[in-house]
Design an enzyme around this catalytic site. Structure first.
Site, PDB file in Angstrom:
ATOM      1  CG  ASN A  20     -43.687  -5.865   3.501  1.00  0.00           C
ATOM      2  OD1 ASN A  20     -44.122  -5.539   2.313  1.00  0.00           O
ATOM      3  ND2 ASN A  20     -43.389  -6.977   3.867  1.00  0.00           N
ATOM      4  NE  ARG A 103     -41.449  -8.705   0.977  1.00  0.00           N
ATOM      5  CZ  ARG A 103     -42.536  -9.519   0.995  1.00  0.00           C
ATOM      6  NH1 ARG A 103     -43.729  -9.075   1.521  1.00  0.00           N
ATOM      7  NH2 ARG A 103     -42.445 -10.764   0.149  1.00  0.00           N
ATOM      8  CG  HIS A 192     -41.097 -16.287   0.601  1.00  0.00           C
ATOM      9  ND1 HIS A 192     -41.897 -17.537   0.626  1.00  0.00           N
ATOM     10  CD2 HIS A 192     -42.067 -15.564   0.925  1.00  0.00           C
ATOM     11  CE1 HIS A 192     -43.192 -17.456   0.708  1.00  0.00           C
ATOM     12  NE2 HIS A 192     -43.146 -16.085   1.040  1.00  0.00           N
ATOM     13  N   GLY A 222     -45.300 -20.364   5.558  1.00  0.00           N
ATOM     14  CA  GLY A 222     -46.379 -19.649   6.186  1.00  0.00           C
ATOM     15  C   GLY A 222     -47.644 -19.439   5.413  1.00  0.00           C
ATOM     16  NE  ARG A 253     -49.955 -16.779  -3.328  1.00  0.00           N
ATOM     17  CZ  ARG A 253     -48.896 -16.356  -2.766  1.00  0.00           C
ATOM     18  NH1 ARG A 253     -48.017 -16.983  -2.499  1.00  0.00           N
ATOM     19  NH2 ARG A 253     -48.860 -15.113  -2.270  1.00  0.00           N
ATOM     20  CD  GLU A 397     -39.503 -12.292   4.949  1.00  0.00           C
ATOM     21  OE1 GLU A 397     -40.290 -12.469   5.974  1.00  0.00           O
ATOM     22  OE2 GLU A 397     -39.828 -12.254   3.959  1.00  0.00           O
TER      23      GLU A 397
HETATM   24  P1  AMP Z   1     -47.188 -16.131   8.059  1.00  0.00           P
HETATM   25  O1  AMP Z   1     -47.589 -15.992   6.354  1.00  0.00           O
HETATM   26  O2  AMP Z   1     -45.396 -16.479   8.054  1.00  0.00           O
HETATM   27  O3  AMP Z   1     -47.219 -15.097   8.773  1.00  0.00           O
HETATM   28  O4  AMP Z   1     -47.691 -17.467   8.345  1.00  0.00           O
HETATM   29  C1  AMP Z   1     -49.039 -17.609   8.816  1.00  0.00           C
HETATM   30  C2  AMP Z   1     -49.446 -19.038   8.825  1.00  0.00           C
HETATM   31  O5  AMP Z   1     -49.223 -19.484  10.029  1.00  0.00           O
HETATM   32  C3  AMP Z   1     -51.225 -19.186   9.267  1.00  0.00           C
HETATM   33  O6  AMP Z   1     -51.676 -20.104   8.293  1.00  0.00           O
HETATM   34  C4  AMP Z   1     -51.232 -19.420  10.465  1.00  0.00           C
HETATM   35  O7  AMP Z   1     -52.335 -20.148  10.907  1.00  0.00           O
HETATM   36  C5  AMP Z   1     -49.950 -20.205  10.727  1.00  0.00           C
HETATM   37  N1  AMP Z   1     -49.886 -20.459  12.236  1.00  0.00           N
HETATM   38  C6  AMP Z   1     -49.442 -19.591  13.056  1.00  0.00           C
HETATM   39  N2  AMP Z   1     -49.302 -20.090  14.505  1.00  0.00           N
HETATM   40  C7  AMP Z   1     -49.561 -21.399  14.144  1.00  0.00           C
HETATM   41  C8  AMP Z   1     -49.482 -22.692  15.018  1.00  0.00           C
HETATM   42  N3  AMP Z   1     -49.347 -22.713  16.376  1.00  0.00           N
HETATM   43  N4  AMP Z   1     -49.800 -23.930  14.450  1.00  0.00           N
HETATM   44  C9  AMP Z   1     -50.033 -23.820  13.069  1.00  0.00           C
HETATM   45  N5  AMP Z   1     -50.002 -22.900  12.296  1.00  0.00           N
HETATM   46  C10 AMP Z   1     -49.750 -21.859  12.690  1.00  0.00           C
END
Ligand code: AMP
Length: 413
Positions: A20, A103, A192, A222, A253, A397
């Site tokens: 990726n 990816r 996604h 995320g 965003r 993914e």
């Molecule tokens: P991703 O883009 O899927 O890697 O997700 C990243 C986001 O998930 C970030 O904003 C992190 O703060 C959030 N995140 C990860 N663990 C937690 C948690 N335990 N509680 C709230 N948000 C989380």
């Protein structure tokens, strides 16, 4: 044929490298497709920047290499050297890597499935650059580097947009003059897709029902976030649009807003198109709402729960927008059987899941608060008598990319 000969040549188990490649990073995982296990994985961060490094993980050990990395080719060379290393490596010859799965963010309307990357595909990827100027160029750079360094391995492209190519016209067109779709293909593409595909299939498995008989809303929440309505296994609507900017409130965003705000702000603040685009992509979302405090939902949640009003508002807006989309997609599918949460926040935040679901009790949906405590594990978190099932499904993914790569490589035999 050489490539296929190699596969038939009994090099042992099928090993697939998944890449990726982002603008300043290159993530990788090496799969053993005999049992779909991950042999090792890691990331090269800050490519071409100060402080670049490779973080490699194997057998629950972590290795960090801080050698400067000037470009993606050097990054991939470092990864391959690491894979071959006597101590941290997992292979003894480059020939053991049977194929590479990439990816690719934007496949435009050209790709509704994964493909072997040959000359014509490279050309189509380049033609799609104007649709994804931030994402496709680094993806292409990664492919070029892999083709050079692993010339015998077939390269397969797996697109973030492909799963959403089943959207009907009424969902993918925007109500602007039709000529802009005809001239420039301005339409909803959605992103996604690999994640929404994987999560909808896992959710159906967990419920013990065929995906073809279910209406599932998959919430990939995320840093980037999108929601998809998956009806009978197909994506029928999705919240990201022409670019990943539309839809939910995200880390940086803005998601949905009145497009008139763009021209209004440009005029008032004398902003160029690049400047306004940067504001909406990089300085908005919860980051913008909290005046630059953080784009990370852990920080936002922590401070909000400690009583900070600014973070609390950002968190409420974030959750509210998710609930609004779920309501809309229940209408799109004339009902919903299951809602699946995935990605960083979806997998790990009981607070956001609970808050979102509190808007959905009218659907007969009930959350089990104890089960909702789960983090990062497959789980059904609704009560036994809930009319709509709610699930947590960690996304994968890379596995979808490895599986598609394997399928294509085997079909070449
Ligand atoms: P991703 O883009 O899927 O890697 O997700 C990243 C986001 O998930 C970030 O904003 C992190 O703060 C959030 N995140 C990860 N663990 C937690 C948690 N335990 N509680 C709230 N948000 C989380």
């Amino acid at each position: 044929m050489d490539q296929l000969g190699k596969l038939d040549g009994g090099v042992g188990t099928l090993k697939i490298l998944v890449i990726n490649s982002g603008s300043s990073s290159l993530k990788y995982q090496l799969f053993n497709m005999e049992d779909e296990s991950v042999l090792c994985g890691g990331i090269v961060e800050r490519i071409s920047l100060k402080g670049s490094r490779l973080i490699h993980k194997v057998n629950s050990k972590k290795y960090v290499d801080e050698t400067p990395v000037k470009d993606h080719k050097v990054a991939l060379k470092m990864v391959l050297d690491t894979l071959l290393d006597a101590e941290k490596g997992v292979i003894t010859s480059m020939e053991e890597i049977n194929a590479v799965g990439h990816r690719v963010v934007h496949g435009g309307e050209t790709f509704s499935g994964s493909v072997l990357i040959e000359e014509d595909v490279m050309k189509a990827l380049e033609d799609n650059i104007e649709l994804a100027p931030l994402h496709n160029p680094p993806n292409i750079t990664g492919i070029v580097a892999a083709k050079e360094l692993l010339p015998n391995a077939p390269q397969i492209g797996v697109f973030d947009t492909a799963f959403h190519q089943t959207l009907p016209e009424k969902a993918y067109l925007y109500a602007i003059p039709m000529k802009y779709y005809e001239k420039y293909k301005v339409r909803r593409y959605g992103f996604h897709g690999t994640s929404h595909f994987y999560v909808s299939r896992r959710a159906a498995k967990m419920l013990g029902k065929p995906v073809e008989k279910l209406r599932i809303i998959t919430c990939h929440i995320g840093n980037g976030a999108s929601i998809t309505a998956v009806k009978n296994g197909k994506s029928v609507d999705t919240s990201m649009g022409f670019t990943p900017l539309e839809g939910l409130v995200m880390g940086t965003r803005c998601g949905d807003m009145d497009p008139a705000i763009v021209t209004f702000l440009q005029e008032k603040e004398n902003l160029s198109t690049k400047e306004i685009s940067d504001i909406l992509n990089k300085k908005s979302g919860v980051y913008g709402l909290t005046n630059g405090f953080s784009s990370d939902m852990r920080d936002i949640e922590d401070t909000a729960l400690k009583g900070d009003k600014v973070s609390k508002l950002a968190l409420d807006m974030y959750d509210y927008r998710i609930a609004k989309y779920i309501g809309a997609y229940a209408a799109v599918m004339n009902g919903v059987d299951a809602i699946a949460f995935t990605a960083g926040v979806g997998e790990n935040s009981p607070h956001t899941r609970k808050d979102v679901c509190s808007h959905l009790e009218f659907l007969g949906l009930k959350i089990d608060s104890e089960k909702n405590g789960v983090r990062g594990k497959e789980s059904i978190i609704s009560t036994e008598d809930s009319k709509v099932k709610v699930l947590v499904v960690p996304t994968n993914e890379e596995l979808v990319i490895a599986r598609d790569t394997k399928k294509i490589v085997e079909s070449m035999k």
